[in-house]
Motif scaffolding. Structure first.
Motif, PDB file in Angstrom:
ATOM      1  N   ILE A 183       0.874  -1.176   0.000  1.00 27.92           N
ATOM      2  CA  ILE A 183       0.000   0.000   0.000  1.00 27.92           C
ATOM      3  C   ILE A 183       0.910   1.226   0.000  1.00 27.92           C
ATOM      4  CG2 ILE A 183      -1.879   1.191   1.180  1.00 27.92           C
ATOM      5  CD1 ILE A 183      -2.601  -1.448   2.507  1.00 27.92           C
ATOM      6  N   SER A 184       1.056   1.854  -1.155  1.00 29.98           N
ATOM      7  CA  SER A 184       2.125   2.838  -1.332  1.00 29.98           C
ATOM      8  C   SER A 184       1.919   4.134  -0.567  1.00 29.98           C
ATOM      9  CB  SER A 184       2.296   3.158  -2.823  1.00 29.98           C
ATOM     10  OG  SER A 184       1.108   3.725  -3.351  1.00 29.98           O
ATOM     11  N   ASN A 185       0.691   4.396  -0.096  1.00 25.96           N
ATOM     12  CA  ASN A 185       0.473   5.653   0.629  1.00 25.96           C
ATOM     13  C   ASN A 185       0.481   5.466   2.145  1.00 25.96           C
ATOM     14  OD1 ASN A 185      -1.954   4.329   0.870  1.00 25.96           O
ATOM     15  ND2 ASN A 185      -3.206   5.958  -0.010  1.00 25.96           N
ATOM     16  N   LEU A 186       0.921   4.296   2.614  1.00 21.38           N
ATOM     17  CA  LEU A 186       1.140   4.065   4.029  1.00 21.38           C
ATOM     18  C   LEU A 186       2.619   3.786   4.270  1.00 21.38           C
ATOM     19  CD1 LEU A 186      -1.910   1.836   5.074  1.00 21.38           C
ATOM     20  CD2 LEU A 186      -1.644   4.315   5.328  1.00 21.38           C
ATOM     21  N   CYS A 187       3.094   4.118   5.455  1.00 28.07           N
ATOM     22  CA  CYS A 187       4.515   4.003   5.761  1.00 28.07           C
ATOM     23  C   CYS A 187       5.010   2.568   5.606  1.00 28.07           C
ATOM     24  CB  CYS A 187       4.764   4.504   7.183  1.00 28.07           C
ATOM     25  SG  CYS A 187       6.473   4.327   7.728  1.00 28.07           S
ATOM     26  N   PRO A 188       6.120   2.347   4.891  1.00 35.36           N
ATOM     27  CA  PRO A 188       6.657   0.998   4.705  1.00 35.36           C
ATOM     28  C   PRO A 188       7.341   0.448   5.950  1.00 35.36           C
ATOM     29  CG  PRO A 188       8.103   2.605   3.695  1.00 35.36           C
ATOM     30  CD  PRO A 188       6.880   3.359   4.148  1.00 35.36           C
ATOM     31  N   VAL A 189       7.465   1.267   6.981  1.00 36.70           N
ATOM     32  CA  VAL A 189       8.044   0.815   8.247  1.00 36.70           C
ATOM     33  C   VAL A 189       6.955   0.426   9.235  1.00 36.70           C
ATOM     34  CG1 VAL A 189       9.414   1.520  10.262  1.00 36.70           C
ATOM     35  CG2 VAL A 189      10.145   2.178   7.956  1.00 36.70           C
ATOM     36  N   CYS A 190       5.926   1.315   9.384  1.00 38.30           N
ATOM     37  CA  CYS A 190       4.961   1.094  10.467  1.00 38.30           C
ATOM     38  C   CYS A 190       3.497   1.176  10.035  1.00 38.30           C
ATOM     39  CB  CYS A 190       5.231   2.084  11.601  1.00 38.30           C
ATOM     40  SG  CYS A 190       4.804   3.807  11.220  1.00 38.30           S
ATOM     41  N   THR A 191       3.214   1.339   8.773  1.00 37.14           N
ATOM     42  CA  THR A 191       1.867   1.406   8.169  1.00 37.14           C
ATOM     43  C   THR A 191       1.058   2.639   8.573  1.00 37.14           C
ATOM     44  OG1 THR A 191       0.665   0.112   9.869  1.00 37.14           O
ATOM     45  CG2 THR A 191       1.681  -1.118   8.048  1.00 37.14           C
ATOM     46  N   SER A 192       1.684   3.643   9.157  1.00 41.69           N
ATOM     47  CA  SER A 192       0.954   4.852   9.513  1.00 41.69           C
ATOM     48  C   SER A 192       0.776   5.737   8.284  1.00 41.69           C
ATOM     49  CB  SER A 192       1.706   5.627  10.597  1.00 41.69           C
ATOM     50  OG  SER A 192       1.797   4.862  11.778  1.00 41.69           O
ATOM     51  N   PRO A 193      -0.257   6.591   8.269  1.00 39.96           N
ATOM     52  CA  PRO A 193      -0.443   7.526   7.160  1.00 39.96           C
ATOM     53  C   PRO A 193       0.541   8.686   7.258  1.00 39.96           C
ATOM     54  CG  PRO A 193      -2.124   7.866   8.825  1.00 39.96           C
ATOM     55  CD  PRO A 193      -1.353   6.656   9.255  1.00 39.96           C
ATOM     56  N   PRO A 194       0.750   9.411   6.171  1.00 35.44           N
ATOM     57  CA  PRO A 194       1.680  10.539   6.192  1.00 35.44           C
ATOM     58  C   PRO A 194       1.080  11.775   6.835  1.00 35.44           C
ATOM     59  CG  PRO A 194       0.701  10.336   4.023  1.00 35.44           C
ATOM     60  CD  PRO A 194       0.200   9.166   4.826  1.00 35.44           C
ATOM     61  N   VAL A 195       1.919  12.566   7.481  1.00 34.11           N
ATOM     62  CA  VAL A 195       1.500  13.853   8.019  1.00 34.11           C
ATOM     63  C   VAL A 195       1.542  14.922   6.939  1.00 34.11           C
ATOM     64  CG1 VAL A 195       3.842  14.369   8.853  1.00 34.11           C
ATOM     65  CG2 VAL A 195       1.895  15.565   9.843  1.00 34.11           C
ATOM     66  N   SER A 196       2.465  14.766   5.990  1.00 31.37           N
ATOM     67  CA  SER A 196       2.631  15.709   4.879  1.00 31.37           C
ATOM     68  C   SER A 196       3.574  15.060   3.877  1.00 31.37           C
ATOM     69  CB  SER A 196       3.215  17.045   5.378  1.00 31.37           C
ATOM     70  OG  SER A 196       4.491  16.840   5.974  1.00 31.37           O
ATOM     71  N   SER A 197       3.872  15.768   2.799  1.00 28.91           N
ATOM     72  CA  SER A 197       4.904  15.293   1.875  1.00 28.91           C
ATOM     73  C   SER A 197       5.900  16.414   1.645  1.00 28.91           C
ATOM     74  CB  SER A 197       4.298  14.815   0.553  1.00 28.91           C
ATOM     75  OG  SER A 197       3.771  15.895  -0.205  1.00 28.91           O
ATOM     76  N   ILE A 198       7.072  16.054   1.139  1.00 24.34           N
ATOM     77  CA  ILE A 198       8.143  17.029   0.995  1.00 24.34           C
ATOM     78  C   ILE A 198       8.899  16.779  -0.302  1.00 24.34           C
ATOM     79  CG2 ILE A 198       9.841  15.644   2.281  1.00 24.34           C
ATOM     80  CD1 ILE A 198      10.717  18.318   3.625  1.00 24.34           C
ATOM     81  N   ILE A 199       9.209  17.852  -1.005  1.00 26.98           N
ATOM     82  CA  ILE A 199      10.041  17.765  -2.209  1.00 26.98           C
ATOM     83  C   ILE A 199      11.478  18.035  -1.775  1.00 26.98           C
ATOM     84  CG2 ILE A 199      10.466  18.603  -4.549  1.00 26.98           C
ATOM     85  CD1 ILE A 199       7.719  17.314  -4.158  1.00 26.98           C
ATOM     86  N   ARG A 200      12.309  17.015  -1.843  1.00 24.30           N
ATOM     87  CA  ARG A 200      13.665  17.106  -1.315  1.00 24.30           C
ATOM     88  C   ARG A 200      14.620  17.749  -2.324  1.00 24.30           C
ATOM     89  NH1 ARG A 200      14.426  14.798   3.315  1.00 24.30           N
ATOM     90  NH2 ARG A 200      16.679  14.751   2.937  1.00 24.30           N
ATOM     91  N   ILE A 201      15.785  18.155  -1.861  1.00 27.01           N
ATOM     92  CA  ILE A 201      16.814  18.731  -2.717  1.00 27.01           C
ATOM     93  C   ILE A 201      18.139  18.033  -2.436  1.00 27.01           C
ATOM     94  CG2 ILE A 201      15.753  21.010  -2.964  1.00 27.01           C
ATOM     95  CD1 ILE A 201      17.614  22.025  -0.750  1.00 27.01           C
ATOM     96  N   GLY A 202      19.003  18.030  -3.430  1.00 29.21           N
ATOM     97  CA  GLY A 202      20.347  17.513  -3.258  1.00 29.21           C
ATOM     98  C   GLY A 202      20.484  16.027  -3.563  1.00 29.21           C
TER      99      GLY A 202
END
Length: 309
Positions: A183-202
């Motif tokens: 389930i790609s929109n749940l955490c692959p570590v603990c199955t919790s939903p995301p609080v937000s998303s972030i566009i990373r740099i570098g």
């Protein structure tokens, strides 16, 4: 309020083989940096007192994580089986919680008590009086998202301790221990939903979008311009507060009627998935007025006192 044009799904994503799937923030930095960001955001903010208290809470989380004891973790055989079958090994619904998280809660309560208002002190005293069985029931309700009948004032402090516990396990095992979740929109570590998303740099993560776990602080890759709730690529729009820098926007989906905030490190490299969410409640109010529902929780905003602030 303003909207921004969208790109096509996958337009700026590199080939899948080059994408770092998972990012676990450094153990020594995650809560310490969040506390610093909250203090920075508090300057001149209408919610200054609230944000400064949340910085104290993040300081307490940092201190508790630094002294967290050794606890049982999944075996290598269990981890391998989970990777093979796309199952998060530390699911908040099935992993047997160690009572050590309650010791972290006690430490948090003691650390923030001096900075608490009289009303908050009453809440903290209630927590100190709860027995172990009651605390476990409280934790189970939070992790299941069953907020209706709980002590909402005490919930953020219990959630803070649970974050320490799961962050300890995630950072101890390291990113190499985890695979993609079915389930790609749940955490692959603990199955919790995301609080937000972030566009990373570098580096290899540059311009990639990562969902940010509301419990264990893990970040995992999801392509951009795709609903983080229903995974639709249709009807995706972005909204921001007119006078803001554009570092935090609401990504909305017309298909399921939800939104989740998305943060841009190229606009502000110091954005934090939790701190900047707390500091942009005006954007939540704007989305509420538009009829959109938030798809992922901030466990520090389930308190009625926090919402009132």
């Amino acid at each position: 309020m303003s909207t921004t044009p969208i790109i096509q799904p996958g337009q700026i994503e590199p080939p899948s083989g080059e994408i770092p799937f998972i990012y676990i923030p450094p153990r020594d930095n995650v809560f310490r940096d969040r506390a610093g960001r909250l203090r920075q955001l508090a300057e001149g903010h209408v919610m200054k007192d609230f944000l400064l208290f949340m910085a104290k809470l993040s300081d307490a989380q940092h201190a508790a994580l630094a002294t967290f004891p050794r606890i049982p973790l999944p075996t290598e055989a269990e981890m391998k089986l989970c990777r093979e079958h796309g199952m998060p090994p530390l699911s908040v619904q099935s992993w047997p919680r160690d009572i050590a998280w309650q010791a972290a809660l006690k430490k948090i309560v003691a650390d923030v008590m001096p900075a608490a208002t009289p009303d908050t002190r009453k809440i903290l005293l209630r927590l100190q009086e709860m027995d172990s069985i009651a605390l476990e029931s409280f934790a189970t309700a939070i992790l299941a998202g069953e907020f209706d009948e709980m002590d909402l004032g005490a919930a953020p402090f219990v959630a803070a301790a649970l974050q320490i516990y799961w962050t300890h396990m995630a950072t101890t095992l390291g990113a190499q221990a985890f695979g993609a979740n079915d389930i790609s929109n749940l955490c692959p570590v603990c199955t919790s939903p995301p609080v937000s998303s972030i566009i990373r740099i570098g580096g290899a993560e540059n311009a990639l979008r990562y969902l940010c776990c509301s419990v264990c602080n893990t970040q995992w890759h999801m392509v951009r311009v795709k609903c983080t709730n229903c995974e639709s690529t249709k009807g995706i729009s972005y909204y921001m507060i007119e006078s803001s820098s554009g570092a935090v926007k609401a990504e909305t989906c017309e298909e399921c009627g939800t939104y989740l905030k998305i943060m841009y490190m190229d606009k502000d490299p110091l954005v934090d998935p939790v701190a900047d969410d707390l500091a942009t409640l005006a954007l939540d109010l704007m989305m509420d007025e538009s009829g959109k529902l938030r798809s992922g929780p901030n466990l520090f905003l389930i308190s009625t006192s926090a919402i009132a602030a």
